[in-house]
Design a protein around this motif. Structure first.
Motif, mmCIF file in Angstrom:
data_model
loop_
_atom_site.group_PDB
_atom_site.id
_atom_site.type_symbol
_atom_site.label_atom_id
_atom_site.label_comp_id
_atom_site.label_asym_id
_atom_site.label_seq_id
_atom_site.Cartn_x
_atom_site.Cartn_y
_atom_site.Cartn_z
ATOM 1 N N LYS A 1 9.011 24.139 -6.669
ATOM 2 C CA LYS A 1 8.311 23.534 -5.537
ATOM 3 C C LYS A 1 7.199 22.615 -6.048
ATOM 4 O O LYS A 1 6.547 22.919 -7.049
ATOM 5 C CB LYS A 1 7.721 24.631 -4.645
ATOM 6 C CG LYS A 1 8.814 25.529 -4.078
ATOM 7 C CD LYS A 1 8.286 26.755 -3.402
ATOM 8 C CE LYS A 1 9.473 27.634 -3.001
ATOM 9 N NZ LYS A 1 9.100 28.786 -2.230
ATOM 10 N N PRO A 2 6.990 21.489 -5.353
ATOM 11 C CA PRO A 2 5.883 20.631 -5.762
ATOM 12 C C PRO A 2 4.539 21.330 -5.575
ATOM 13 O O PRO A 2 4.341 22.053 -4.593
ATOM 14 C CB PRO A 2 6.002 19.413 -4.847
ATOM 15 C CG PRO A 2 6.908 19.801 -3.749
ATOM 16 C CD PRO A 2 7.719 20.972 -4.209
ATOM 17 N N VAL A 3 3.640 21.126 -6.528
ATOM 18 C CA VAL A 3 2.291 21.678 -6.472
ATOM 19 C C VAL A 3 1.310 20.510 -6.584
ATOM 20 O O VAL A 3 1.403 19.699 -7.505
ATOM 21 C CB VAL A 3 2.032 22.691 -7.609
ATOM 22 C CG1 VAL A 3 0.597 23.214 -7.552
ATOM 23 C CG2 VAL A 3 3.038 23.839 -7.556
ATOM 24 N N VAL A 4 0.397 20.448 -5.627
ATOM 25 C CA VAL A 4 -0.617 19.393 -5.590
ATOM 26 C C VAL A 4 -1.990 20.036 -5.653
ATOM 27 O O VAL A 4 -2.262 20.994 -4.928
ATOM 28 C CB VAL A 4 -0.503 18.566 -4.285
ATOM 29 C CG1 VAL A 4 -1.642 17.560 -4.185
ATOM 30 C CG2 VAL A 4 0.852 17.883 -4.196
ATOM 31 N N LEU A 5 -2.840 19.528 -6.519
ATOM 32 C CA LEU A 5 -4.255 19.896 -6.520
ATOM 33 C C LEU A 5 -4.984 18.769 -5.804
ATOM 34 O O LEU A 5 -4.985 17.627 -6.260
ATOM 35 C CB LEU A 5 -4.779 20.060 -7.941
ATOM 36 C CG LEU A 5 -4.591 21.458 -8.517
ATOM 37 C CD1 LEU A 5 -4.591 21.434 -10.027
ATOM 38 C CD2 LEU A 5 -5.669 22.374 -8.014
ATOM 39 N N LEU A 6 -5.553 19.081 -4.653
ATOM 40 C CA LEU A 6 -6.281 18.094 -3.868
ATOM 41 C C LEU A 6 -7.718 18.052 -4.385
ATOM 42 O O LEU A 6 -8.501 18.973 -4.139
ATOM 43 C CB LEU A 6 -6.203 18.441 -2.384
ATOM 44 C CG LEU A 6 -6.778 17.437 -1.396
ATOM 45 C CD1 LEU A 6 -6.317 16.018 -1.672
ATOM 46 C CD2 LEU A 6 -6.387 17.837 0.022
ATOM 47 N N ASN A 7 -8.026 17.007 -5.102
ATOM 48 C CA ASN A 7 -9.273 16.886 -5.853
ATOM 49 C C ASN A 7 -10.400 16.297 -4.990
ATOM 50 O O ASN A 7 -11.005 15.280 -5.335
ATOM 51 C CB ASN A 7 -9.022 16.024 -7.092
ATOM 52 C CG ASN A 7 -10.158 16.087 -8.074
ATOM 53 O OD1 ASN A 7 -10.900 17.062 -8.132
ATOM 54 N ND2 ASN A 7 -10.308 15.028 -8.854
ATOM 55 N N THR A 8 -10.701 16.949 -3.887
ATOM 56 C CA THR A 8 -11.725 16.481 -2.957
ATOM 57 C C THR A 8 -13.086 16.386 -3.634
ATOM 58 O O THR A 8 -13.539 17.344 -4.265
ATOM 59 C CB THR A 8 -11.824 17.447 -1.757
ATOM 60 O OG1 THR A 8 -10.535 17.541 -1.143
ATOM 61 C CG2 THR A 8 -12.831 16.980 -0.736
ATOM 62 N N ALA A 9 -13.714 15.226 -3.498
ATOM 63 C CA ALA A 9 -15.057 14.978 -4.040
ATOM 64 C C ALA A 9 -15.142 15.309 -5.536
ATOM 65 O O ALA A 9 -16.181 15.747 -6.027
ATOM 66 C CB ALA A 9 -16.110 15.760 -3.249
ATOM 67 N N GLY A 10 -14.022 15.125 -6.262
ATOM 68 C CA GLY A 10 -14.005 15.383 -7.696
ATOM 69 C C GLY A 10 -14.098 16.851 -8.070
ATOM 70 O O GLY A 10 -14.379 17.186 -9.224
ATOM 71 N N PHE A 11 -13.825 17.741 -7.106
ATOM 72 C CA PHE A 11 -13.993 19.175 -7.318
ATOM 73 C C PHE A 11 -13.209 19.683 -8.532
ATOM 74 O O PHE A 11 -13.674 20.560 -9.259
ATOM 75 C CB PHE A 11 -13.585 19.947 -6.060
ATOM 76 C CG PHE A 11 -13.874 21.410 -6.110
ATOM 77 C CD1 PHE A 11 -15.145 21.888 -5.834
ATOM 78 C CD2 PHE A 11 -12.886 22.325 -6.439
ATOM 79 C CE1 PHE A 11 -15.428 23.250 -5.879
ATOM 80 C CE2 PHE A 11 -13.158 23.689 -6.491
ATOM 81 C CZ PHE A 11 -14.429 24.144 -6.207
#
Length: 174
Positions: free
Chosen positions: A124-134
């Motif tokens: 399954k695709p895995v995405v890290l949503l890097n909000t505000a450079g977190f």
């Protein structure tokens, strides 16, 4: 598509909640289902509210010791006996995984999902949503792992780092 989102149950400021609301709106308006930890607090609530307000479905997987915080009006709510069962059920019900900002629980979920993918136990695709450079520091650490030979497959095959909810959704829908 059933999109599993791992994120914090903490109450966070607008630099994290506004992008979460935008991503939740995309999930709902595009007719997807949010599969999440089931809590009706913090960023988890922001996500559930946004998806539901925009026509998406909610499938919560809570855990016994947190069941008092479970959302009452989800389309479906499952109470797992422990965190290991919860993570397994979240992954089993997901077509894709998005990791948003969070603490040690979110990091635990992310690393387990990536470890399973690394060993070919899911694709399954895995995405890290890097909000505000977190996740900038984590991205740097993963790059070092790849550069120094710790990953048996290219980092780009393991995880996609998205800078916005729109980028995350575009990656998932391609």
């Amino acid at each position: 598509m059933n999109i599993c989102v791992f994120c914090s149950a903490a109450d966070l400021d607008d630099r994290y909640t506004a992008p979460a609301r935008e991503f939740a709106e995309l999930i709902g308006k595009r007719g997807h289902t949010l599969v999440w930890g089931g809590s009706d607090v913090g960023l988890m609530k922001v996500m559930a509210d946004g998806v539901q307000e925009n026509g998406g479905r909610l499938v919560g997987i809570s855990v016994e010791f947190l069941s008092a915080k479970a959302r009452e009006n989800a389309d479906e709510m499952v109470i797992a006996k422990d965190l290991a069962e919860r993570k397994a059920q979240l992954l089993a019900r997901a077509d894709a995984v998005v990791v948003m900002v969070g603490g040690t629980g979110t990091l635990d979920e992310a690393t387990e999902i990536l470890e399973l993918k690394k060993h070919g136990l899911h694709i399954k695709p895995v995405v890290l949503l890097n909000t505000a450079g977190f996740y900038d520091g984590l991205k740097q650490q993963f790059q070092r792992m790849e550069d120094e030979g710790f990953l048996p497959l290219p980092l780009s095959e393991l995880v996609f780092f998205a800078e916005s909810g729109a980028d995350a959704m575009a990656h998932l829908e391609q």
